[in-house]
Write a protein that holds these residues in place. Sequence first.
Motif, mmCIF file in Angstrom:
data_model
loop_
_atom_site.group_PDB
_atom_site.id
_atom_site.type_symbol
_atom_site.label_atom_id
_atom_site.label_comp_id
_atom_site.label_asym_id
_atom_site.label_seq_id
_atom_site.Cartn_x
_atom_site.Cartn_y
_atom_site.Cartn_z
ATOM 1 N N GLY A 170 10.694 44.878 -10.871
ATOM 2 C CA GLY A 170 10.190 45.492 -10.032
ATOM 3 C C GLY A 170 9.505 45.005 -8.537
ATOM 4 O O GLY A 170 10.010 45.739 -7.608
ATOM 5 N N LEU A 171 8.695 43.766 -8.589
ATOM 6 C CA LEU A 171 8.631 43.341 -8.220
ATOM 7 C C LEU A 171 9.341 42.215 -7.105
ATOM 8 O O LEU A 171 9.695 41.483 -8.560
ATOM 9 N N ILE A 172 8.788 41.774 -5.914
ATOM 10 C CA ILE A 172 10.282 40.869 -6.012
ATOM 11 C C ILE A 172 8.553 39.315 -4.580
ATOM 12 O O ILE A 172 8.587 40.097 -3.688
ATOM 13 N N GLY A 173 8.618 38.420 -4.719
ATOM 14 C CA GLY A 173 7.932 37.882 -4.412
ATOM 15 C C GLY A 173 8.623 37.723 -2.804
ATOM 16 O O GLY A 173 9.662 37.298 -3.231
ATOM 17 N N LEU A 174 8.221 38.068 -1.708
ATOM 18 C CA LEU A 174 8.164 37.213 -0.785
ATOM 19 C C LEU A 174 7.766 36.290 0.065
ATOM 20 O O LEU A 174 5.796 36.144 0.380
ATOM 21 N N THR A 175 7.957 35.378 0.721
ATOM 22 C CA THR A 175 7.759 34.125 1.557
ATOM 23 C C THR A 175 7.809 33.973 2.782
ATOM 24 O O THR A 175 9.337 34.152 3.295
ATOM 25 N N PHE A 176 6.677 33.362 3.505
ATOM 26 C CA PHE A 176 7.583 33.390 5.131
ATOM 27 C C PHE A 176 7.017 31.811 4.999
ATOM 28 O O PHE A 176 5.927 31.587 5.372
ATOM 29 N N ASP A 177 7.449 30.745 5.668
ATOM 30 C CA ASP A 177 7.025 29.686 5.664
ATOM 31 C C ASP A 177 6.644 28.968 7.331
ATOM 32 O O ASP A 177 7.553 30.099 7.752
ATOM 33 N N ASP A 178 5.833 28.588 7.629
ATOM 34 C CA ASP A 178 5.762 27.540 9.113
ATOM 35 C C ASP A 178 4.675 28.497 9.188
ATOM 36 O O ASP A 178 4.329 27.925 10.563
ATOM 37 N N GLY A 179 4.052 29.365 8.795
ATOM 38 C CA GLY A 179 3.055 29.982 10.043
ATOM 39 C C GLY A 179 2.871 30.126 11.132
ATOM 40 O O GLY A 179 2.286 29.849 11.795
ATOM 41 N N TYR A 180 4.538 30.926 11.507
ATOM 42 C CA TYR A 180 4.546 31.106 12.624
ATOM 43 C C TYR A 180 4.113 32.365 13.232
ATOM 44 O O TYR A 180 3.137 33.214 12.256
ATOM 45 N N GLY A 237 13.958 50.851 -6.071
ATOM 46 C CA GLY A 237 13.420 50.858 -6.391
ATOM 47 C C GLY A 237 12.541 48.910 -6.610
ATOM 48 O O GLY A 237 11.202 49.208 -7.638
ATOM 49 N N LEU A 238 12.308 48.740 -5.559
ATOM 50 C CA LEU A 238 11.871 47.171 -5.832
ATOM 51 C C LEU A 238 10.388 46.971 -4.572
ATOM 52 O O LEU A 238 10.566 47.993 -3.444
ATOM 53 N N ARG A 239 9.225 46.327 -4.839
ATOM 54 C CA ARG A 239 8.460 46.200 -3.786
ATOM 55 C C ARG A 239 8.149 45.175 -3.503
ATOM 56 O O ARG A 239 7.887 43.966 -4.688
ATOM 57 N N GLY A 240 8.138 44.485 -2.330
ATOM 58 C CA GLY A 240 7.699 43.129 -1.939
ATOM 59 C C GLY A 240 6.061 42.424 -2.237
ATOM 60 O O GLY A 240 5.465 43.476 -2.014
ATOM 61 N N VAL A 241 5.521 41.141 -2.793
ATOM 62 C CA VAL A 241 4.301 41.333 -2.891
ATOM 63 C C VAL A 241 4.158 39.975 -2.709
ATOM 64 O O VAL A 241 5.314 38.795 -2.640
ATOM 65 N N SER A 242 3.343 39.512 -2.847
ATOM 66 C CA SER A 242 2.498 37.670 -2.608
ATOM 67 C C SER A 242 3.205 37.073 -4.023
ATOM 68 O O SER A 242 3.512 37.737 -5.017
ATOM 69 N N VAL A 243 3.221 36.132 -3.595
ATOM 70 C CA VAL A 243 3.651 35.291 -5.134
ATOM 71 C C VAL A 243 2.059 35.204 -6.123
ATOM 72 O O VAL A 243 2.855 35.611 -7.742
ATOM 73 N N ARG A 244 1.188 34.902 -5.681
ATOM 74 C CA ARG A 244 0.180 35.225 -6.186
ATOM 75 C C ARG A 244 0.175 36.071 -7.384
ATOM 76 O O ARG A 244 -0.059 36.119 -8.653
ATOM 77 N N GLU A 245 0.728 37.890 -6.227
ATOM 78 C CA GLU A 245 0.540 39.036 -7.037
ATOM 79 C C GLU A 245 1.250 38.207 -7.968
ATOM 80 O O GLU A 245 1.322 39.641 -9.400
ATOM 81 N N LEU A 246 2.522 38.463 -7.869
ATOM 82 C CA LEU A 246 3.938 38.284 -8.847
ATOM 83 C C LEU A 246 3.602 37.305 -9.922
ATOM 84 O O LEU A 246 4.086 38.215 -11.269
#
Length: 240
Positions: free
Chosen positions: A56-66, A36-45
């Motif tokens: 129910g929201l989880i902040g998802l981040t991806f570092d380094d910009g690969y 019941g969780l949904r990944g969102v940007s930190v801005r949205e969180l």
Amino acid sequence: MYHSVDGRTGPADDPYGVTVAPDRLDRQLRALRDRGLRGVSVRELLAAARTGRARGLIGLTFDDGYADFLDTAVPLLRRHDCTATVFVLPGLPGGTNDWDPLGPRKPLLTEAGVRACAAAGMEVGSHGLRHRSLPAADDAVLRAETEESRALLREMTGAAPEGFCYPYGHLDARSVAAVRAAGYAYGCAIDPGALGGVHALPRVHVGQRDTGPRLAAKYLLHPLRRRPVVPAAAPVVRVP
């Protein structure tokens, strides 16, 4: 906190544990959705937290910009109706992760790739200009990593980034103040300790070994291991 999503890099070639295989990310996102969780940007969180709607929201981040964020991660995120924040290095467009002395060289997003991430509905944040540790930086480097990187991303995407991510997770009171002064609405750290706040948000590393049960355990332990964060004009919340 993710980094690279690449099925060609095995554990033996990943000494820093920054790579997750596409099928593993797919299962991890499915595990979140099944709970019941949904990944969102930190801005949205953070925007949701300010109005009491972060449950129910989880902040998802991806570092380094690969580059594999656009090619591999974005399609998987969209498959599961998720978004994320990708923290990029505008001083190294199309470069590689030369700051890592060990492990394989991984290509970084080009300027066109950064714009494509934004167009795909992902939040683009700054990871500094060239992935330099901020506490050890002199004043000129600190300004470049914070202010100049923000200006370059504004030129690339047409909008100034709201978020900053501290390279290596290194931070001190001086670097947090510089991020705030540069105009960022928030900053992402790892374990900021007493410096924790909206400009030093705690995060949890997610890697190749994280199955559904391990993710659930990390989710439950997160508020016990890290200080709560207080968004402006909102009650105390714990950012997952």
